[in-house]
Write a protein that holds these residues in place. Structure first.
Motif, PDB file in Angstrom:
ATOM      1  N   ASP A   7       0.851  -1.185   0.000  1.00  0.00           N
ATOM      2  CA  ASP A   7       0.000   0.000   0.000  1.00  0.00           C
ATOM      3  C   ASP A   7       0.888   1.236   0.000  1.00  0.00           C
ATOM      4  OD1 ASP A   7      -2.210  -1.631   0.154  1.00  0.00           O
ATOM      5  OD2 ASP A   7      -2.475  -1.369   2.306  1.00  0.00           O
ATOM      6  N   THR A   9       0.914   5.428   0.135  1.00  0.00           N
ATOM      7  CA  THR A   9       0.095   6.547   0.576  1.00  0.00           C
ATOM      8  C   THR A   9       0.867   7.843   0.389  1.00  0.00           C
ATOM      9  OG1 THR A   9      -0.917   5.126   2.239  1.00  0.00           O
ATOM     10  CG2 THR A   9      -1.179   7.484   2.540  1.00  0.00           C
ATOM     11  N   ASN A  62      -3.215   5.187  -2.336  1.00  0.00           N
ATOM     12  CA  ASN A  62      -4.303   5.954  -1.739  1.00  0.00           C
ATOM     13  C   ASN A  62      -3.818   7.319  -1.290  1.00  0.00           C
ATOM     14  OD1 ASN A  62      -6.302   3.709  -1.614  1.00  0.00           O
ATOM     15  ND2 ASN A  62      -4.705   2.816  -0.330  1.00  0.00           N
TER      16      ASN A  62
END
Length: 141
Positions: A7, A9, A62
């Protein structure tokens, strides 16, 4: 079977779009990536090198402000947060590192840049290693 998820960010939509493309310049891949890994995980691209689709499929990107992360049930084994806290004051750094610690599994690892140290969080982290270019902290519990 082993499941890997990555992930990414950032607060910048421009940076997230670049990361999502998975294309890196020659300069970027030369910063710590050896020739064996370059040929194994990347293919030549007109702008440098593109990460292989099987690796890219493991990634999600994200937009988020790391100082205002929403609660999440997701827990990570490793979090890389390099060259981020250098832009924050002492109180903001503590908020950041405590928030990231809540997202680590017990004994999970936080890796920060060489110019960063996790301070005022001794109850949460222990410094494990000081590598060239980064510090390696383990979540205590």
């Amino acid at each position: 079977t082993q499941y890997i998820s990555l992930d990414g960010t950032d607060i910048s939509e421009q940076i997230l779009a670049k990361a999502s493309m998975g294309v890196y310049s020659q300069f970027e891949v030369n910063r710590g990536l050896n020739a064996t890994h370059l040929s194994k995980y990347f293919t030549p691209h007109s702008q440098g090198y593109k990460i292989n689709d099987n690796i890219r499929a493991m990634c999600r990107f994200n937009k988020a402000n790391l100082l205002r992360l929403a609660p999440s049930p997701v827990r990570y084994d490793v979090i890389f947060c390099r060259n981020v806290s250098i832009y924050f004051g002492a109180k903001e750094r503590e908020v950041l590192f405590r928030s990231l610690g809540e997202r680590l599994v017990p004994n999970g690892v936080l890796i920060v840049g060489a110019t960063e140290q996790v301070r005022d969080c001794d109850d949460l982290y222990s410094l494990e290693k000081d590598f060239p270019g980064c510090f390696y902290y383990r979540r205590r519990h």
